[in-house]
Write a protein that holds these residues in place. Structure first.
Motif, short mmCIF file in Angstrom:
data_model
loop_
_atom_site.label_atom_id
_atom_site.label_comp_id
_atom_site.label_asym_id
_atom_site.label_seq_id
_atom_site.Cartn_x
_atom_site.Cartn_y
_atom_site.Cartn_z
N ARG A 125 0.84 -1.19 0.00
CA ARG A 125 0.00 0.00 0.00
C ARG A 125 0.88 1.25 0.00
N PRO A 126 0.74 2.06 -1.01
CA PRO A 126 1.58 3.26 -1.11
C PRO A 126 1.44 4.16 0.12
N GLU A 127 0.26 4.19 0.72
CA GLU A 127 0.09 5.10 1.86
C GLU A 127 0.83 4.59 3.10
N TYR A 128 1.34 3.37 3.03
CA TYR A 128 2.15 2.85 4.13
C TYR A 128 3.65 3.04 3.86
N TYR A 129 3.95 3.74 2.81
CA TYR A 129 5.36 4.00 2.51
C TYR A 129 5.60 5.51 2.55
N GLU A 130 6.51 5.93 3.42
CA GLU A 130 6.82 7.35 3.52
C GLU A 130 8.32 7.54 3.41
N GLU A 131 8.74 8.55 2.67
CA GLU A 131 10.16 8.86 2.64
C GLU A 131 10.36 10.36 2.84
N ASN A 132 11.47 10.68 3.46
CA ASN A 132 11.77 12.04 3.87
C ASN A 132 13.27 12.11 4.08
N PRO A 133 13.87 13.27 3.91
CA PRO A 133 15.31 13.36 4.20
C PRO A 133 15.59 12.81 5.59
N HIS A 134 16.68 12.09 5.70
CA HIS A 134 17.02 11.39 6.93
C HIS A 134 17.04 12.31 8.15
N GLY A 135 16.37 11.87 9.20
CA GLY A 135 16.36 12.66 10.43
C GLY A 135 15.22 12.24 11.33
N ARG A 136 15.39 12.55 12.60
CA ARG A 136 14.40 12.14 13.59
C ARG A 136 13.09 12.87 13.38
N GLN A 137 13.17 14.19 13.30
CA GLN A 137 11.97 15.00 13.14
C GLN A 137 11.21 14.61 11.87
N GLU A 138 11.96 14.46 10.80
CA GLU A 138 11.34 14.12 9.53
C GLU A 138 10.60 12.79 9.63
N ALA A 139 11.24 11.83 10.30
CA ALA A 139 10.61 10.52 10.45
C ALA A 139 9.37 10.62 11.32
N ARG A 140 9.42 11.51 12.31
CA ARG A 140 8.28 11.66 13.20
C ARG A 140 7.07 12.15 12.39
N GLU A 141 7.31 13.11 11.53
CA GLU A 141 6.22 13.64 10.71
C GLU A 141 5.67 12.56 9.79
N SER A 142 6.58 11.82 9.17
CA SER A 142 6.13 10.74 8.29
C SER A 142 5.26 9.76 9.05
N ALA A 143 5.72 9.41 10.24
CA ALA A 143 4.99 8.41 11.04
C ALA A 143 3.63 8.95 11.47
N LYS A 144 3.61 10.22 11.84
CA LYS A 144 2.34 10.81 12.28
C LYS A 144 1.30 10.76 11.16
N LYS A 145 1.79 11.07 9.98
CA LYS A 145 0.91 11.04 8.82
C LYS A 145 0.33 9.63 8.64
#
Lengths: 340, 340
Positions: free
Chosen positions: B219-239
């Motif tokens: 499922r594409p909505e279960y795949y998130e990519e973002n420049p490497h970093g904690r904050q970025e990953a947090r946002e991806s996960a929240k989404k």
DNA sequence: CGATTTAATTAAACCGATTGCATAAACTCT
DNA sequence: AGAGTTTATGCAATCGGTTTAATTAAATCG
């Protein structure tokens, strides 16, 4: 593999001039005709010529290299300082060579062999304060040296970038006292250590002064020291927290050690901050992640400032030595509260 | 400041021999009489003589320097590799110069200017895989190069030390599937990035293969990519975690990103592992502290092995290029469990 | 127009080590 | 003892740039 290096003489021959002229053209000497320079630069471009570094170093006497001497460079706080150094220096023409110190003997070796004119143009020393017998060595060194997070009273001829660890340790302790704590422990590095790290020693000093000023007697059983590390701090904390009368707050000399204290608390079933307040020092990333109350220092900036000072001195050797004291700031998060 | 450097000629004069003999004595040539050597070495000691580096480099053609090219060297996993490099190299006679890459242009610069015989004897590249158009540059480079955590199919002439990220990503996903998860998210770096980091891309590939093998639709909505970093990953996960049908497990492409996922879970009031399982990658220190389930790679060893290979090649230039694949190991801790 | 200054370039010394070649001294062998 | 080795050392070239002093050519001046 094989790829015959192209020399300045080759360029000279091709451009139809002498090597000296090529050298001047490359180094933007005003003593060369505009057209000649252009012609030379075209040849340089065409052959992708880059001057031989060692030759350049030998003939100019400049190494275009700066050394940084760091102890245990994977320590988060040291890393962050180093990060400041690397980032700032990458904009300059200087190469950075790293000397990581993990054994006391390496330390002596480095101080003896690195600060030499033929090896480097300047030296940065992080967190290792020179001992009395090393002072003459450094004083006589023929290259400028900047101490970051390290200091020595007699070395007024060296740049120094420090924090006031005594004041910092005092401030942390005063904060805990204000919260109502009187049974306050301290977990730090050995005051006496072969590397001559001084920060933990100084913070402990501030801790004692704050206690004294508040009329709280100093208890030796509330003071633990161990080689720097998370596990070591955890053991120290466990010892302290299983005393008949355990402390209600622990001041750890670094965030890494504070994490060890938190682990000890967890193992012993103590709630933080209800049963135990914990304060760290440095404010590295882990502190934010864990919500650790800590004394922030300007780690990145210390490295940055150190490089700036060094470069300034290289530009203008007459620069007066500077002793800068960077500020600290108490960051209150979730691991501290009044005693229950 | 001023301190006239003492040269080999001075030593020669004082010891009453020729410079050549002093050179031979210092370099342990068998062509010098035992007594003569002793006499010379005494003078050397007495005057604390150390050969001029640049001169040595120029005349031998060896730079005694190794460069390491690293991206974002404060990233914990990169740090750990670098630690392996520094520790291993400190035992050798080579200096280490660090080139930290934080901008895509620096990357190109480095590949062009660093691997030259007159600058360094060898180059280590960490986590940056060469692109197709960089291949000829490196292939023609006159110095040995070792890629650590980086690879390129066409570059069989380079040493490469890698992990099988595809297999690793597959294994992590299979583990989650075994636990009973079917709604599994992935949080990683951009597959397409200017540095050509490949690990996140490969782990994602393994993730997809595992899903497919288990008959779970991607499922594409279960795949998130973002420049490497904690904050970025947090946002991806929240989404991802606020989707109508949120995943019950998230596989983060690194421990740093996993921490961001944990923070997102905390913010959203999700319990780990009851409501959400989280797996990281690398097994850096923070993983142990937080009890994070993760795929361990041999970070320190990768740096160590890289240096060993490079030194070996410098000793014996005929050494055949090696492509070593280091093992990984799933470390199960407290952030994973069956879905509720 | 010859003398003098100025500009541009070359030639050569130098930085400090290493190393191949020549040489001298000590030693071996018949 | 003389020829042939072996061993130890000195001499000088070399690495590839930079830089000072010398040289030549062009420009300026009285």
């Amino acid at each position: 593999m094989g790829k015959k290096a192209i020399t300045i003489r080759d360029i000279a021959r091709i451009a139809g001039v002498s090597p000296g002229t090529v050298s001047r053209a490359i180094n933007n000497s005003p003593l060369v005709n505009v057209e000649t320079r252009q012609r030379i630069m075209e040849v340089v471009k065409a052959f992708d010529y880059v001057p031989h570094l060692a030759a350049q170093r030998l003939s100019t006497g400049k190494t275009l290299t700066i050394a940084v001497i760091v102890p245990f460079f994977t320590t988060p706080s040291v890393m962050e300082r180093l990060n400041g150094v690397v980032s700032t220096l990458s904009k300059s023409k200087y190469d950075l060579v790293i000397h990581n110190i993990e054994e006391p003997e390496q330390r002596a070796d480095c101080f003896r062999t690195i600060p030499r004119q033929d090896r480097v143009d300047g030296v940065l020393v992080i967190s290792i304060s020179p001992t009395d017998d090393e002072v003459p060595l450094l004083a006589e060194a023929s290259v400028p040296i900047v101490l970051i997070d390290a200091h020595h009273a007699a070395l007024s001829m060296l740049h120094q970038i420090t924090v006031d660890d005594i004041a910092g340790g005092k401030a942390v302790t005063e904060y805990l006292i204000e919260l109502g704590h009187t049974k306050i422990g301290f977990v730090g590095d050995p005051a006496d250590n072969p590397f001559n790290f001084t920060s933990s020693r100084d913070r402990a000093l501030g801790y004692r002064r704050a206690l004294k000023a508040a009329g709280i007697p100093y208890r030796p059983e509330y003071y633990e020291e161990n080689p720097h590390g998370r596990q070591e701090a955890r053991e120290s904390a466990k010892k302290m927290l299983t005393l008949p009368e355990r402390p209600t707050a622990i001041f750890a000399s670094s965030d890494v050690q504070a994490v060890g204290v938190l682990e000890a608390a967890r193992e012993l079933g103590l709630r933080v901050p209800q049963d135990l307040s914990v304060v760290g020092y440095d404010d590295v990333e882990i502190a934010e992640i864990l919500g650790l109350t800590t004394m922030r220092q300007m780690l990145f900036e210390s490295g940055q400032r150190g490089v700036e000072l060094l470069l300034e001195t290289l530009e203008n050797p007459e620069t007066k030595p500077v002793h800068e004291v960077l500020p600290t700031e108490l960051v209150i998060r979730d691991t501290t509260g009044p005693p229950s």
